[in-house]
Each structure stands twice: as C-alpha cells, then as structure tokens.
Design an enzyme around this catalytic site. Sequence first.
Site, PDB file in Angstrom:
ATOM      1  N   CYS A  12      35.728  31.591  55.669  1.00 35.16           N
ATOM      2  CA  CYS A  12      36.927  31.798  56.493  1.00 35.16           C
ATOM      3  C   CYS A  12      37.318  33.267  56.353  1.00 35.16           C
ATOM      4  O   CYS A  12      37.582  33.746  55.246  1.00 35.16           O
ATOM      5  CB  CYS A  12      38.073  30.895  56.042  1.00 35.16           C
ATOM      6  SG  CYS A  12      39.646  31.308  56.830  1.00 35.16           S
ATOM      7  N   CYS A  15      40.759  33.821  54.752  1.00 34.85           N
ATOM      8  CA  CYS A  15      40.730  33.579  53.295  1.00 34.85           C
ATOM      9  C   CYS A  15      40.109  34.790  52.605  1.00 34.85           C
ATOM     10  O   CYS A  15      40.587  35.221  51.545  1.00 34.85           O
ATOM     11  CB  CYS A  15      39.931  32.326  52.959  1.00 34.85           C
ATOM     12  SG  CYS A  15      40.811  30.777  53.259  1.00 34.85           S
ATOM     13  N   HIS A  54      44.438  27.892  52.500  1.00 33.44           N
ATOM     14  CA  HIS A  54      43.796  27.621  53.785  1.00 33.44           C
ATOM     15  C   HIS A  54      44.346  26.358  54.437  1.00 33.44           C
ATOM     16  O   HIS A  54      44.086  25.259  53.969  1.00 33.44           O
ATOM     17  CB  HIS A  54      42.280  27.487  53.594  1.00 33.44           C
ATOM     18  CG  HIS A  54      41.555  27.267  54.884  1.00 33.44           C
ATOM     19  ND1 HIS A  54      41.088  28.288  55.673  1.00 33.44           N
ATOM     20  CD2 HIS A  54      41.243  26.127  55.552  1.00 33.44           C
ATOM     21  CE1 HIS A  54      40.511  27.795  56.752  1.00 33.44           C
ATOM     22  NE2 HIS A  54      40.590  26.480  56.700  1.00 33.44           N
ATOM     23  N   ASN A  95      49.185  30.318  67.886  1.00 38.63           N
ATOM     24  CA  ASN A  95      48.225  29.593  68.706  1.00 38.63           C
ATOM     25  C   ASN A  95      47.674  28.436  67.862  1.00 38.63           C
ATOM     26  O   ASN A  95      47.309  28.638  66.702  1.00 38.63           O
ATOM     27  CB  ASN A  95      47.082  30.517  69.134  1.00 38.63           C
ATOM     28  CG  ASN A  95      47.572  31.658  70.008  1.00 38.63           C
ATOM     29  OD1 ASN A  95      48.533  31.506  70.753  1.00 38.63           O
ATOM     30  ND2 ASN A  95      46.937  32.810  69.896  1.00 38.63           N
ATOM     31  N   HIS A 106      42.459  29.470  60.655  1.00 40.76           N
ATOM     32  CA  HIS A 106      43.299  29.601  59.455  1.00 40.76           C
ATOM     33  C   HIS A 106      44.680  29.938  60.013  1.00 40.76           C
ATOM     34  O   HIS A 106      44.834  30.939  60.735  1.00 40.76           O
ATOM     35  CB  HIS A 106      42.757  30.715  58.545  1.00 40.76           C
ATOM     36  CG  HIS A 106      43.539  30.939  57.285  1.00 40.76           C
ATOM     37  ND1 HIS A 106      42.942  30.998  56.030  1.00 40.76           N
ATOM     38  CD2 HIS A 106      44.855  31.149  57.073  1.00 40.76           C
ATOM     39  CE1 HIS A 106      43.874  31.215  55.110  1.00 40.76           C
ATOM     40  NE2 HIS A 106      45.042  31.322  55.720  1.00 40.76           N
ATOM     41  N   HIS A 108      47.935  31.285  61.322  1.00 42.34           N
ATOM     42  CA  HIS A 108      48.439  32.658  61.339  1.00 42.34           C
ATOM     43  C   HIS A 108      49.528  32.799  62.393  1.00 42.34           C
ATOM     44  O   HIS A 108      49.480  32.192  63.450  1.00 42.34           O
ATOM     45  CB  HIS A 108      47.324  33.679  61.591  1.00 42.34           C
ATOM     46  CG  HIS A 108      46.470  33.363  62.780  1.00 42.34           C
ATOM     47  ND1 HIS A 108      45.473  32.409  62.756  1.00 42.34           N
ATOM     48  CD2 HIS A 108      46.461  33.875  64.031  1.00 42.34           C
ATOM     49  CE1 HIS A 108      44.890  32.349  63.940  1.00 42.34           C
ATOM     50  NE2 HIS A 108      45.472  33.224  64.741  1.00 42.34           N
ATOM     51  N   HIS A 110      51.384  35.504  64.836  1.00 40.06           N
ATOM     52  CA  HIS A 110      51.232  36.830  65.446  1.00 40.06           C
ATOM     53  C   HIS A 110      52.631  37.426  65.604  1.00 40.06           C
ATOM     54  O   HIS A 110      53.487  36.826  66.265  1.00 40.06           O
ATOM     55  CB  HIS A 110      50.628  36.739  66.850  1.00 40.06           C
ATOM     56  CG  HIS A 110      49.225  36.215  66.921  1.00 40.06           C
ATOM     57  ND1 HIS A 110      48.137  37.030  67.123  1.00 40.06           N
ATOM     58  CD2 HIS A 110      48.725  34.965  66.835  1.00 40.06           C
ATOM     59  CE1 HIS A 110      47.029  36.297  67.174  1.00 40.06           C
ATOM     60  NE2 HIS A 110      47.365  35.039  67.006  1.00 40.06           N
TER      61      HIS A 110
HETATM   62  P1  5GP Z   1      43.994  33.520  67.442  1.00 39.79           P
HETATM   63  O1  5GP Z   1      43.429  33.632  68.834  1.00 39.79           O
HETATM   64  O2  5GP Z   1      43.134  32.657  66.563  1.00 39.79           O
HETATM   65  O3  5GP Z   1      45.438  33.071  67.457  1.00 39.79           O
HETATM   66  O4  5GP Z   1      44.037  34.981  66.874  1.00 39.79           O
HETATM   67  C1  5GP Z   1      43.121  35.479  65.972  1.00 39.79           C
HETATM   68  C2  5GP Z   1      43.406  36.947  65.808  1.00 39.79           C
HETATM   69  O5  5GP Z   1      42.713  37.397  64.656  1.00 39.79           O
HETATM   70  C3  5GP Z   1      42.941  37.808  66.982  1.00 39.79           C
HETATM   71  O6  5GP Z   1      44.061  38.527  67.499  1.00 39.79           O
HETATM   72  C4  5GP Z   1      41.894  38.733  66.364  1.00 39.79           C
HETATM   73  O7  5GP Z   1      41.919  40.036  66.901  1.00 39.79           O
HETATM   74  C5  5GP Z   1      42.249  38.695  64.883  1.00 39.79           C
HETATM   75  N1  5GP Z   1      41.120  38.899  63.996  1.00 39.79           N
HETATM   76  C6  5GP Z   1      39.924  38.264  64.051  1.00 39.79           C
HETATM   77  N2  5GP Z   1      39.113  38.674  63.060  1.00 39.79           N
HETATM   78  C7  5GP Z   1      39.835  39.592  62.348  1.00 39.79           C
HETATM   79  C8  5GP Z   1      39.530  40.381  61.188  1.00 39.79           C
HETATM   80  O8  5GP Z   1      38.434  40.326  60.609  1.00 39.79           O
HETATM   81  N3  5GP Z   1      40.496  41.219  60.741  1.00 39.79           N
HETATM   82  C9  5GP Z   1      41.714  41.291  61.349  1.00 39.79           C
HETATM   83  N4  5GP Z   1      42.597  42.151  60.825  1.00 39.79           N
HETATM   84  N5  5GP Z   1      42.036  40.574  62.446  1.00 39.79           N
HETATM   85  C10 5GP Z   1      41.103  39.723  62.941  1.00 39.79           C
HETATM   86 ZN    ZN Z   2      41.080  30.323  55.460  1.00 32.94          ZN
END
Ligand code: 5GP
Ligand code: ZN
Length: 134
Positions: A12, A15, A54, A95, A106, A108, A110
């Site tokens: 992940c 993680c 996680h 999301n 995982h 999160h 925004h």
């Molecule tokens: P989701 O669409 O799952 O809500 O958003 C995932 C977010 O994680 C995206 O905005 C993407 O740019 C960000 N993201 C994905 N991989 C990484 C990473 O390795 N490092 C960071 N800092 N952000 C990431």
């Molecule tokens: Zn995780």
Amino acid sequence: MSKPKKDNSVDCIFCAIAEHLVPASIRYEDDEIIAFDDINPSTPIHVLVIPKKHWASLAEVPVSGEKLLGKLLYCCKLLAEELNIADSGYRVTINTGKWGGQIVPHLHLHLLGGAPLTERLSMYTEVKTKAEKS
Ligand code: 5GP
Ligand code: ZN
C-alpha cells in the site's frame, strides 16, 4: 519478503509513506495521522490527510475509528489555517470506492484550495447497459 504489519498493509503506497519508506512532502505528522502533498495536485494546495493505520476506505472504518475520523477532519481545518486558505475557502473530499472515484485503497482526505473551486460535486457518469453501449 515483506511481512504484513499489525496495522498496515503490504503493497500500500500510503502505508509506505506513513512508514517513511517512500518520500513525501510532509505537512503534519503525529503517531496516528500524517498529511502530505499530493504528488499530482488538482489545485494549488492539495494535501492528503491519512490515518497511519490501514483502512481501505471510509466504508471500512469500524465504529472504534469514529474519534480518529474527527481528528483527520480537524487536521484539515488546522492545515487550511496554516496554509492561509481558511479565509478564501477550501474543500475537503473523501472519494470512497469505485463509483466514488477512489484510486488509492487507503482512506485519505483531500484538502483542496488556493484557487476558486468551480467543479460541481454532484457530477456523475451515466452507467450504460451493454445494450445501450452497442
Ligand atoms: P483518490 O482518487 O484515491 O481519492 O486519490 C488518490 C490521490 O493520491 C491522487 O490525487 C494521487 O495524485 C495521489 N497519489 C497517488 N500516489 C501517490 C504517491 O505516491 N504520493 C503522493 N504524495 N500522492 C499520491
Ligand atoms: Zn495502507
């Protein structure tokens, strides 16, 4: 071979960031949560706030996670103040799952700001049946 940890999931990316195995631009950290800049920002300020443990998504949070959810949201509020976007306004989104547009599995939050956000929250894509597609 990497061993699964008590609270964390192997393979992940978030993680791995929480464990400092993958670099990130960290905005805040304590023993339960970590906040870092999104690697591909949608807005001038785009911070991701995550629990260190996680949970695959908001849908996976058990009742025992209620307090930590509040802490994650409050962290967004404090970061918005620190990043000087509290007065101009900002958006916090989570999301969740496939139709919620979640890509990283995982939980999160925004934190988005630094510019006027015009995109409507209620946009959706029509789900087409096989017959409609042909
Ligand atoms: P989701 O669409 O799952 O809500 O958003 C995932 C977010 O994680 C995206 O905005 C993407 O740019 C960000 N993201 C994905 N991989 C990484 C990473 O390795 N490092 C960071 N800092 N952000 C990431
Ligand atoms: Zn995780």
